[in-house]
Scaffold this motif. Sequence first.
Motif, PDB file in Angstrom:
ATOM      1  N   GLU A 149       0.834  -1.205   0.000  1.00 43.63           N
ATOM      2  CA  GLU A 149       0.000   0.000   0.000  1.00 43.63           C
ATOM      3  C   GLU A 149       0.868   1.255   0.000  1.00 43.63           C
ATOM      4  N   ASP A 150       1.943   1.252   0.793  1.00 42.62           N
ATOM      5  CA  ASP A 150       2.851   2.399   0.848  1.00 42.62           C
ATOM      6  C   ASP A 150       3.516   2.630  -0.505  1.00 42.62           C
ATOM      7  N   LEU A 151       3.902   1.557  -1.163  1.00 42.82           N
ATOM      8  CA  LEU A 151       4.539   1.674  -2.472  1.00 42.82           C
ATOM      9  C   LEU A 151       3.572   2.278  -3.477  1.00 42.82           C
ATOM     10  N   ARG A 152       2.338   1.862  -3.433  1.00 39.51           N
ATOM     11  CA  ARG A 152       1.316   2.400  -4.325  1.00 39.51           C
ATOM     12  C   ARG A 152       1.098   3.893  -4.061  1.00 39.51           C
ATOM     13  N   ALA A 153       1.034   4.265  -2.792  1.00 40.58           N
ATOM     14  CA  ALA A 153       0.840   5.675  -2.439  1.00 40.58           C
ATOM     15  C   ALA A 153       2.054   6.503  -2.815  1.00 40.58           C
ATOM     16  N   MET A 154       3.227   5.896  -2.666  1.00 44.18           N
ATOM     17  CA  MET A 154       4.462   6.624  -2.956  1.00 44.18           C
ATOM     18  C   MET A 154       4.590   6.957  -4.433  1.00 44.18           C
ATOM     19  N   THR A 155       4.105   6.086  -5.286  1.00 41.02           N
ATOM     20  CA  THR A 155       4.206   6.378  -6.717  1.00 41.02           C
ATOM     21  C   THR A 155       3.377   7.607  -7.071  1.00 41.02           C
ATOM     22  N   GLY A 156       2.314   7.857  -6.319  1.00 41.88           N
ATOM     23  CA  GLY A 156       1.512   9.060  -6.540  1.00 41.88           C
ATOM     24  C   GLY A 156       2.221  10.315  -6.086  1.00 41.88           C
ATOM     25  N   ALA A 157       3.153  10.178  -5.150  1.00 40.12           N
ATOM     26  CA  ALA A 157       3.869  11.341  -4.610  1.00 40.12           C
ATOM     27  C   ALA A 157       5.268  11.460  -5.192  1.00 40.12           C
ATOM     28  N   ILE A 158       5.534  10.809  -6.293  1.00 39.14           N
ATOM     29  CA  ILE A 158       6.888  10.767  -6.865  1.00 39.14           C
ATOM     30  C   ILE A 158       7.415  12.164  -7.216  1.00 39.14           C
ATOM     31  N   CYS A 159       6.548  13.057  -7.566  1.00 38.63           N
ATOM     32  CA  CYS A 159       6.983  14.406  -7.955  1.00 38.63           C
ATOM     33  C   CYS A 159       7.647  15.151  -6.792  1.00 38.63           C
ATOM     34  N   ALA A 160       7.257  14.813  -5.569  1.00 38.96           N
ATOM     35  CA  ALA A 160       7.797  15.508  -4.406  1.00 38.96           C
ATOM     36  C   ALA A 160       9.178  14.999  -4.016  1.00 38.96           C
ATOM     37  N   LEU A 161       9.570  13.851  -4.525  1.00 30.31           N
ATOM     38  CA  LEU A 161      10.862  13.269  -4.160  1.00 30.31           C
ATOM     39  C   LEU A 161      11.806  13.319  -5.350  1.00 30.31           C
TER      40      LEU A 161
ATOM     41  N   ALA B 115      16.003   9.308  -3.992  1.00 27.61           N
ATOM     42  CA  ALA B 115      15.262   9.054  -2.762  1.00 27.61           C
ATOM     43  C   ALA B 115      14.090   8.113  -3.039  1.00 27.61           C
ATOM     44  N   TYR B 116      13.431   8.323  -4.167  1.00 26.92           N
ATOM     45  CA  TYR B 116      12.306   7.454  -4.531  1.00 26.92           C
ATOM     46  C   TYR B 116      12.784   6.022  -4.729  1.00 26.92           C
ATOM     47  N   ARG B 117      13.870   5.836  -5.499  1.00 18.72           N
ATOM     48  CA  ARG B 117      14.376   4.494  -5.774  1.00 18.72           C
ATOM     49  C   ARG B 117      14.790   3.782  -4.485  1.00 18.72           C
ATOM     50  N   GLU B 118      15.434   4.512  -3.572  1.00 17.69           N
ATOM     51  CA  GLU B 118      15.870   3.918  -2.307  1.00 17.69           C
ATOM     52  C   GLU B 118      14.675   3.492  -1.463  1.00 17.69           C
ATOM     53  N   GLN B 119      13.688   4.363  -1.368  1.00 14.26           N
ATOM     54  CA  GLN B 119      12.487   4.063  -0.585  1.00 14.26           C
ATOM     55  C   GLN B 119      11.716   2.904  -1.220  1.00 14.26           C
ATOM     56  N   ALA B 120      11.563   2.933  -2.526  1.00  9.41           N
ATOM     57  CA  ALA B 120      10.822   1.881  -3.227  1.00  9.41           C
ATOM     58  C   ALA B 120      11.521   0.535  -3.080  1.00  9.41           C
ATOM     59  N   ALA B 121      12.833   0.504  -3.136  1.00 13.72           N
ATOM     60  CA  ALA B 121      13.585  -0.743  -2.976  1.00 13.72           C
ATOM     61  C   ALA B 121      13.360  -1.330  -1.590  1.00 13.72           C
ATOM     62  N   GLY B 122      13.363  -0.480  -0.566  1.00 19.37           N
ATOM     63  CA  GLY B 122      13.108  -0.950   0.794  1.00 19.37           C
ATOM     64  C   GLY B 122      11.711  -1.526   0.948  1.00 19.37           C
TER      65      GLY B 122
ATOM     66  N   ARG C  31       9.839  -2.775  -1.516  1.00 19.67           N
ATOM     67  CA  ARG C  31       9.763  -4.027  -2.288  1.00 19.67           C
ATOM     68  C   ARG C  31      10.396  -5.180  -1.512  1.00 19.67           C
ATOM     69  N   GLU C  32      11.441  -4.877  -0.758  1.00 22.46           N
ATOM     70  CA  GLU C  32      12.083  -5.905   0.064  1.00 22.46           C
ATOM     71  C   GLU C  32      11.132  -6.384   1.152  1.00 22.46           C
ATOM     72  N   ARG C  33      10.378  -5.450   1.749  1.00 22.70           N
ATOM     73  CA  ARG C  33       9.408  -5.826   2.779  1.00 22.70           C
ATOM     74  C   ARG C  33       8.280  -6.661   2.196  1.00 22.70           C
ATOM     75  N   ILE C  34       7.867  -6.346   0.972  1.00 22.14           N
ATOM     76  CA  ILE C  34       6.791  -7.101   0.326  1.00 22.14           C
ATOM     77  C   ILE C  34       7.253  -8.521   0.060  1.00 22.14           C
ATOM     78  N   GLY C  35       8.483  -8.667  -0.408  1.00 22.83           N
ATOM     79  CA  GLY C  35       9.005  -9.994  -0.717  1.00 22.83           C
ATOM     80  C   GLY C  35       8.508 -10.488  -2.056  1.00 22.83           C
ATOM     81  N   GLN C  36       8.891 -11.699  -2.377  1.00 22.56           N
ATOM     82  CA  GLN C  36       8.502 -12.300  -3.639  1.00 22.56           C
ATOM     83  C   GLN C  36       7.259 -13.142  -3.386  1.00 22.56           C
TER      84      GLN C  36
END
Length: 102
Positions: free
Chosen positions: A46-58, A62-69, A71-76
């Motif tokens: 859910e956070d990743l989905r919300a973050m993509t909407g706020a990409i303009c602010a980052l 910073a976006y790639r680092e946050q998104a990678a973290g 995605r790691e929490r979500i897992g495969q």
Amino acid sequence: MIELDFGFVFSRVLRGYGLGYWELMSLPIRAFWLLHRNLDRVTAEEDLRAMTGAICALNGDAYREQAAGLRERIGQVVLTIDTTYDRQGLLELKDLANSMKG
């Protein structure tokens, strides 16, 4: 010795899935722990989905680092799917089914 703050865990599952007290209490214990184990993954998604909407602010880094973290929490979710046709396996299943018919 491991100490668990069960009140926090219980409250977290209640809030995370929007369940009521009695709904949560009526769940089998295995279902409760399954929900608890997957709550971080669900909220990360859910956070990743919300973050993509706020990409303009980052900025991009910073976006790639946050998104990678996140995605790691979500897992495969899907580990492997084997789509090869196994004719021998199919024949064995048919034989097994026929032998069970009597």
